[in-house]
Design a protein around this motif. Structure first.
Motif, PDB file in Angstrom:
ATOM      1  N   MET A  85       2.746  10.632  -4.143  1.00 22.36           N
ATOM      2  CA  MET A  85       2.492  11.208  -2.823  1.00 22.36           C
ATOM      3  C   MET A  85       3.796  11.399  -2.059  1.00 22.36           C
ATOM      4  SD  MET A  85      -0.940   9.064  -1.701  1.00 22.36           S
ATOM      5  CE  MET A  85      -1.109   9.916  -0.126  1.00 22.36           C
ATOM      6  N   THR A  86       3.902  12.506  -1.318  1.00 24.20           N
ATOM      7  CA  THR A  86       5.073  12.751  -0.481  1.00 24.20           C
ATOM      8  C   THR A  86       4.917  11.985   0.832  1.00 24.20           C
ATOM      9  OG1 THR A  86       4.100  14.665   0.617  1.00 24.20           O
ATOM     10  CG2 THR A  86       5.256  15.063  -1.474  1.00 24.20           C
ATOM     11  N   HIS A  87       6.017  11.925   1.619  1.00 25.29           N
ATOM     12  CA  HIS A  87       5.937  11.266   2.926  1.00 25.29           C
ATOM     13  C   HIS A  87       4.913  11.973   3.816  1.00 25.29           C
ATOM     14  CE1 HIS A  87      10.278   9.830   2.047  1.00 25.29           C
ATOM     15  NE2 HIS A  87       9.413   8.889   1.714  1.00 25.29           N
ATOM     16  N   GLU A  88       4.838  13.294   3.699  1.00 20.28           N
ATOM     17  CA  GLU A  88       3.859  14.063   4.470  1.00 20.28           C
ATOM     18  C   GLU A  88       2.429  13.710   4.049  1.00 20.28           C
ATOM     19  OE1 GLU A  88       2.890  16.492   7.507  1.00 20.28           O
ATOM     20  OE2 GLU A  88       4.986  16.217   6.870  1.00 20.28           O
ATOM     21  N   ASP A  89       2.218  13.569   2.730  1.00 22.28           N
ATOM     22  CA  ASP A  89       0.889  13.181   2.221  1.00 22.28           C
ATOM     23  C   ASP A  89       0.484  11.808   2.753  1.00 22.28           C
ATOM     24  OD1 ASP A  89       0.729  15.504   0.741  1.00 22.28           O
ATOM     25  OD2 ASP A  89       1.579  14.579  -1.075  1.00 22.28           O
ATOM     26  N   ILE A  90       1.436  10.873   2.717  1.00 23.88           N
ATOM     27  CA  ILE A  90       1.152   9.510   3.180  1.00 23.88           C
ATOM     28  C   ILE A  90       0.843   9.521   4.673  1.00 23.88           C
ATOM     29  CG2 ILE A  90       2.111   7.195   3.461  1.00 23.88           C
ATOM     30  CD1 ILE A  90       3.808   7.744   0.958  1.00 23.88           C
ATOM     31  N   GLU A 114       0.833  -1.204   0.000  1.00 25.08           N
ATOM     32  CA  GLU A 114       0.000   0.000   0.000  1.00 25.08           C
ATOM     33  C   GLU A 114       0.868   1.255   0.000  1.00 25.08           C
ATOM     34  OE1 GLU A 114      -3.803   1.881   2.443  1.00 25.08           O
ATOM     35  OE2 GLU A 114      -2.612   0.261   3.318  1.00 25.08           O
ATOM     36  N   VAL A 115       1.913   1.250   0.829  1.00 26.87           N
ATOM     37  CA  VAL A 115       2.804   2.407   0.885  1.00 26.87           C
ATOM     38  C   VAL A 115       3.555   2.564  -0.430  1.00 26.87           C
ATOM     39  CG1 VAL A 115       4.824   3.427   2.026  1.00 26.87           C
ATOM     40  CG2 VAL A 115       3.048   2.314   3.393  1.00 26.87           C
ATOM     41  N   GLU A 157      -0.075  12.271 -12.331  1.00 27.55           N
ATOM     42  CA  GLU A 157      -0.347  13.058 -13.536  1.00 27.55           C
ATOM     43  C   GLU A 157       0.668  14.186 -13.690  1.00 27.55           C
ATOM     44  OE1 GLU A 157      -3.970  15.918 -14.708  1.00 27.55           O
ATOM     45  OE2 GLU A 157      -4.572  13.836 -14.300  1.00 27.55           O
ATOM     46  N   LYS A 158       1.075  14.778 -12.559  1.00 27.33           N
ATOM     47  CA  LYS A 158       2.056  15.861 -12.601  1.00 27.33           C
ATOM     48  C   LYS A 158       3.382  15.376 -13.163  1.00 27.33           C
ATOM     49  CE  LYS A 158       4.513  19.176  -9.675  1.00 27.33           C
ATOM     50  NZ  LYS A 158       4.741  19.660  -8.276  1.00 27.33           N
ATOM     51  N   ARG A 171       9.040   7.942   6.339  1.00 27.47           N
ATOM     52  CA  ARG A 171      10.321   8.023   5.630  1.00 27.47           C
ATOM     53  C   ARG A 171      11.227   6.858   6.027  1.00 27.47           C
ATOM     54  NH1 ARG A 171      11.484  12.554   7.327  1.00 27.47           N
ATOM     55  NH2 ARG A 171      10.524  13.769   5.641  1.00 27.47           N
ATOM     56  N   ARG A 172      11.274   6.557   7.339  1.00 26.00           N
ATOM     57  CA  ARG A 172      12.106   5.449   7.820  1.00 26.00           C
ATOM     58  C   ARG A 172      11.581   4.110   7.295  1.00 26.00           C
ATOM     59  NH1 ARG A 172      11.975   6.680  12.709  1.00 26.00           N
ATOM     60  NH2 ARG A 172      10.261   5.339  13.415  1.00 26.00           N
TER      61      ARG A 172
END
Length: 395
Positions: free
Chosen positions: A14-19, A5-6, A88-89, A39-40
């Motif tokens: 998605m960024t780590h903050e988004d996740i 999933e991750v 998409e970006k 992140r870890r």
């Protein structure tokens, strides 16, 4: 945290903050979902966002396969249909690097594709729009597409030499009903090629489904916007590249369309190449995001309300045709485009196709037409004509 999933969230852009925010929302009150923890976790499990070079490689490969007319949304759909998740970006950024000219053309496209007519479909299975495309019919190829009105998903499609009631019923209505269930209403134009399909639709709907909606509606093609807008995309991505090359071949006397055998051979190769292109388009379309609506495959699942039909209730093609004729109906059964000199020899037909397919691949031919010089297409047509003429000597 689940590794798969991750990984999917990371590769989707998605960024780590988004996740972290997503996991905190999904599992409120549970600790361990900070951006630092994510992140870890990614570092420990070897989960990394694809670098620009990797994204460029898959985007460039997709552009080569489908041509330069697909924009960022459709290319994202192409990649997702292959199991490759890229935001998409990032697709947009990659397009600017690997196909800058085509990217600018897409951005500056001012074609108005909006439908000015009010339309309503309540769920997947409410209205099914079916239409034919005849842009390359002079070379023996006609597309038929069925699109659900609610989700926008293309649920059935086929390419054939000449419009045929039996083939359309089998490939469109019978196939879609057995796969998804029965639609409450079908919408088509006044073409006679839909007579058998409408006959079976009405017969099935007389037995099941609501009584407050007609089983089918026939209207002018100009009022069937839900499926008509698909043809703008199909023409630019498939039909026009093929048609330009065929017209060039005819102008330079590489093919003689007044010869019946040549007509058949051109049609055989063109139908298969065009069908391959249509298959790529449908996969991308059903995975791409329609602005203001969503992804067709996702919308289908949200409100899936077709009418269940037991497998034995959907008549076979010959059975349906016999029933229609027994009630006084007449069906025009069209054959091939041109004439196949081997039509009475199935052994020679099989031998021809086996030998031809060992030398030519329709996917490679299509990619060469939309991304190359089209020489593979010319070679395939010439080779099919040569093999046919050679085997005709055995008759």
């Amino acid at each position: 945290m689940d590794v798969d999933e991750v990984f999917e969230m990371v590769t989707s852009g998605m960024t780590h903050e988004d996740i972290s925010n997503t996991l905190k929302t999904r599992f409120p009150g549970i600790r361990g979902f900070s951006a630092r923890s994510v992140r870890r976790f990614c570092s420990e499990n070897g989960i990394h966002k694809p670098d620009s070079a990797q994204v460029d490689a898959v985007v460039e490969c997709a552009v080569t396969e489908v041509g330069h007319v697909y924009g960022r949304r459709m290319l994202k759909g192409v990649l997702e249909s292959k199991g490759i998740k890229v935001s998409e970006k990032r697709v947009s950024e990659s397009l600017q690097r690997v196909a800058p000219l085509q990217y600018d053309q897409q951005r500056n496209d001012t074609l108005d594709r909006t439908n000015p007519l009010q339309y309503s479909a309540l769920h997947f299975g409410h209205k099914l729009h079916i239409d034919q495309n005849e842009k390359i019919t002079m070379f023996g190829a006609t597309h038929i597409v069925a699109r659900d009105g609610y989700s926008g998903k293309i649920i059935a499609y086929c390419t054939m030499p000449v419009k045929n009631n039996l083939a359309i019923y089998d490939s469109i209505l019978r196939s879609s009903t057995k796969t998804y269930g029965l639609w409450k209403q079908i919408r088509v134009d006044h073409g006679r090629e839909f007579y058998l399909l409408l006959y079976v639709q009405e017969a099935l709907r007389c037995r099941v489904g609501p009584r407050d909606i007609l089983p089918y509606v026939q209207s002018p093609s100009t009022e069937n916007h839900t499926v008509e807008r698909i043809w703008v995309e199909v023409n630019s991505r498939i039909n026009y590249p093929l048609k330009r090359h065929l017209i060039s071949m005819e102008a330079t006397n590489l093919i003689n369309m007044s010869d019946e055998t040549t007509k058949f051979c051109v049609s055989f190769v063109t139908c298969n190449v065009a069908y391959h292109g249509l298959s790529l388009f449908v996969a991308a379309w059903n995975h791409h995001s329609i602005p203001g609506r969503g992804v067709p495959n996702h919308l289908q699942v949200q409100r899936y309300e077709t009418i269940p039909i037991p497998d034995g209730e959907v008549p076979g093609t010959d059975e349906a045709a016999d029933a229609y004729r027994s009630q006084g109906g007449q069906l025009r059964e069209f054959g091939l485009f041109g004439c196949d000199p081997l039509k009475d020899r199935q052994d020679l037909i099989m031998k021809r196709e086996q030998y031809f397919l060992s030398r030519c691949r329709f996917g490679d031919i299509f990619s060469n037409v939309v991304s190359g010089n089209g020489q593979a297409y010319s070679y395939a047509i010439a080779e099919f004509i040569r093999i046919t003429n050679s085997l005709e000597a055995y008759l």
